[in-house]
Design an enzyme around this catalytic site. Structure first.
Site, mmCIF file in Angstrom:
data_model
loop_
_atom_site.group_PDB
_atom_site.id
_atom_site.type_symbol
_atom_site.label_atom_id
_atom_site.label_comp_id
_atom_site.label_asym_id
_atom_site.label_seq_id
_atom_site.Cartn_x
_atom_site.Cartn_y
_atom_site.Cartn_z
ATOM 1 N N TYR A 8 71.435 -87.314 5.201
ATOM 2 C CA TYR A 8 70.394 -86.337 5.517
ATOM 3 C C TYR A 8 69.884 -86.504 6.951
ATOM 4 O O TYR A 8 69.656 -85.521 7.652
ATOM 5 C CB TYR A 8 69.228 -86.455 4.520
ATOM 6 C CG TYR A 8 68.328 -85.239 4.554
ATOM 7 C CD1 TYR A 8 68.672 -84.069 3.881
ATOM 8 C CD2 TYR A 8 67.136 -85.251 5.279
ATOM 9 C CE1 TYR A 8 67.865 -82.953 3.925
ATOM 10 C CE2 TYR A 8 66.317 -84.139 5.326
ATOM 11 C CZ TYR A 8 66.684 -82.992 4.640
ATOM 12 O OH TYR A 8 65.890 -81.874 4.701
ATOM 13 N N HIS A 39 59.040 -86.177 9.803
ATOM 14 C CA HIS A 39 59.051 -86.425 8.359
ATOM 15 C C HIS A 39 59.871 -87.676 8.077
ATOM 16 O O HIS A 39 61.062 -87.718 8.372
ATOM 17 C CB HIS A 39 59.651 -85.236 7.600
ATOM 18 C CG HIS A 39 58.675 -84.112 7.406
ATOM 19 N ND1 HIS A 39 58.874 -83.098 6.505
ATOM 20 C CD2 HIS A 39 57.483 -83.862 7.991
ATOM 21 C CE1 HIS A 39 57.842 -82.269 6.541
ATOM 22 N NE2 HIS A 39 56.991 -82.700 7.444
ATOM 23 N N LYS A 91 72.141 -78.906 7.403
ATOM 24 C CA LYS A 91 73.117 -79.440 8.357
ATOM 25 C C LYS A 91 73.622 -78.440 9.398
ATOM 26 O O LYS A 91 74.153 -78.849 10.434
ATOM 27 C CB LYS A 91 74.332 -79.990 7.593
ATOM 28 C CG LYS A 91 74.069 -81.299 6.878
ATOM 29 C CD LYS A 91 74.041 -82.460 7.850
ATOM 30 C CE LYS A 91 73.292 -83.648 7.331
ATOM 31 N NZ LYS A 91 71.930 -83.791 7.823
ATOM 32 N N TYR A 128 63.020 -80.496 -2.428
ATOM 33 C CA TYR A 128 64.186 -79.836 -3.031
ATOM 34 C C TYR A 128 64.021 -79.894 -4.541
ATOM 35 O O TYR A 128 63.891 -80.988 -5.105
ATOM 36 C CB TYR A 128 65.467 -80.566 -2.648
ATOM 37 C CG TYR A 128 65.833 -80.449 -1.181
ATOM 38 C CD1 TYR A 128 66.696 -79.454 -0.745
ATOM 39 C CD2 TYR A 128 65.316 -81.329 -0.239
ATOM 40 C CE1 TYR A 128 67.039 -79.335 0.593
ATOM 41 C CE2 TYR A 128 65.652 -81.217 1.110
ATOM 42 C CZ TYR A 128 66.514 -80.222 1.513
ATOM 43 O OH TYR A 128 66.843 -80.101 2.832
ATOM 44 N N PRO A 159 73.096 -74.072 3.113
ATOM 45 C CA PRO A 159 71.936 -74.662 3.793
ATOM 46 C C PRO A 159 71.298 -75.849 3.074
ATOM 47 O O PRO A 159 70.393 -76.485 3.633
ATOM 48 C CB PRO A 159 70.947 -73.495 3.888
ATOM 49 C CG PRO A 159 71.360 -72.548 2.821
ATOM 50 C CD PRO A 159 72.833 -72.709 2.650
#
Ligand code: FAD
Ligand code: DHB
Length: 391
Positions: free
Chosen positions: A385, A72, A297, A201, A293
């Site tokens: 990220y 991704h 990570k 998200y 979560p």
């Protein structure tokens, strides 16, 4: 039994440490409280940083990951249903993340252990650590009613948040830092195609939601729930209705509803224990730290600890060089705290807190709007990220 390193816990941290040590010619025995079936079925993380993928390859367990992992290059953020994209690849110097379930990593690692006739000791009860302040520590356990003992040079505590290893560090030495969040994540797995091409998200006035996946035919979806809610409160139909509302009409139009093949509620917590070493005991992964979560990570941090610890133990056995062992805790914690900060920030930015009032919501939306328009803000998110380098 006598070995170089006794490893407690057959989660990703313990299994990968054992595999890396084997590659360096260092003996290890893994003791696990649960059964193999239980460990292999536990559904958890799914987003891997590049460093995690690289280390799995180096450990010789990357073949299936290469075939089945999904690369991704970006992620989506939905704000009250409006989606924008963070270009991870473009903003973070060509880095990306890989979708591959933690369960699959665990299976690959257990298979690698079985292939070299080094099965973890599953169903080891009453594991106890002894003499960790000496050069001759040992671990005792009970299996099938028979007592066992592993004598070793070092103990690696990889037994997760609820493990026993951390308690072997005297309270006068161990410092803990903690934040519990007033909500949890209800997660479902369903054999339906994902509704969005990348991990999405969603921050919504009704609460957080997350659209993820394990493959092109398997979805992993979450909604924020309050801590007093139970699985009985959330039949599949209610889950899909709420999830659709929170991710917004654009992505919801692509939802294929399916029966949940797994459904669970996880509380959210930030936690760090310092130091991560006491005498000959080294903590790694969730045994030492937990993140909520939201930043994906936890697993990656556990693998980062294992990289440092494997390198430190290898330097010790190759050249009796203890400097890496001595700096392990400080180096690991430097990275841990940055991931703690990022995970706390993502959680605070995207969730609805019981105390969130209209002013707080306006501030959240303004910050998300700022991220949407600012390359600098997007770069900060993307760098964190995809995973920060070791300091
Ligand atoms: P664990 O996986 O907890 O393994 C510890 C092992 O030790 C277990 O097998 C346990 O049975 C064993 N054990 C415990 N006590 C004892 C004992 N006394 N004796 C012997 N054995 C013992 N992380 C990410 O990076 N990305 C994500 O997308 C992500 N999503 C998540 C989603 C959810 C819903 C949850 C719950 C977690 C998520 N995480 C994620 C976090 C990630 O799953 C954990 O950080 C990871 O499992 C840590 O690995 P570990 O090996 O340190 O600990
Ligand atoms: C998943 C879990 C996470 O915590 C996250 O931030 C992204 C994806 C997942 O299970 O796929």
């Amino acid at each position: 039994m006598r070995t170089e390193v006794a490893i407690i816990g057959a989660g990703p941290a313990g299994l990968l440490l054992s595999q890396l040590l084997h590659g360096a010619g260092i003996g290890a025995v893994v003791l696990e409280r649960q059964s193999r079936d239980y460990v292999e079925a536990r559904i958890r993380a799914g987003v891997l940083e590049q460093g995690t993928v690289d280390l799995l390859h180096r450990a010789g367990v990357g073949a299936r990951l290469s075939r089945e992992g999904l690369r991704h290059d970006g992620l989506g953020l939905a704000v009250d249903g409006e989606i924008f994209r963070i270009d991870l690849d473009g903003l973070a110097g060509g880095k990306h993340v890989t979708i591959y379930g933690q369960t699959e990593i665990t299976k690959d690692l257990i298979d690698a252990h079985l292939a070299r006739d080094a099965a973890p000791v599953f169903e080891a009860q009453d594991v106890a650590l002894h003499d960790v302040e000496t050069n001759r520590p040992f671990v005792t356990y009970v299996r099938d009613g028979i007592s066992g003992r592993v004598d070793c040079d070092f103990i690696a505590g990889c037994d997760g948040f609820h493990g026993v290893s951390r308690t072997a560090i005297p309270p006068s030495i161990l410092q803990t830092f903690e934040r519990a969040y007033p909500f949890g994540w209800l997660g479902i797995m369903a054999d339906v195609p994902p509704c969005h091409g990348e991990v999405l998200y969603a921050s919504h006035a009704r609460g957080f939601a997350l659209a993820s996946m394990r493959s092109r035919t398997r979805s992993r979806c979450y909604v924020q729930v309050s801590l007093d809610e139970t699985l009985e409160d959330w039949p599949d139909g209610r889950f899909w209705d709420e999830f659709a509302l929170r991710i917004g009409p654009g992505a919801a139009a692509h939802i294929t509803r399916g029966e949940a093949i797994e459904k669970s509620i996880a509380p959210l917590r930030s936690f760090v224990a310092e130091p991560m070493r006491h005498g000959r005991l080294f903590l790694a992964g969730d045994a030492a730290h937990i993140v909520p979560p939201t930043g994906a990570k936890g697993l990656n941090l556990a693998i980062g600890d294992v990289k440092l610890l494997a390198e430190a133990l290898t330097a010790f056995y190759r050249a009796r060089d203890e400097s890496r062992l001595d700096s392990y805790s400080a180096r690991a914690l430097q990275r841990v705290w940055k991931a703690e900060r990022f995970s706390w920030w993502m959680t605070t930015l995207l969730h609805r807190f019981p105390t969130t009032d209209p002013f707080d919501r306006k501030i959240q939306v303004a910050e998300l709007d700022y991220i949407r328009a600012s390359r600098a803000a997007q770069t900060a998110l993307a760098e964190n990220y995809v995973g920060l380098p070791f300091g």
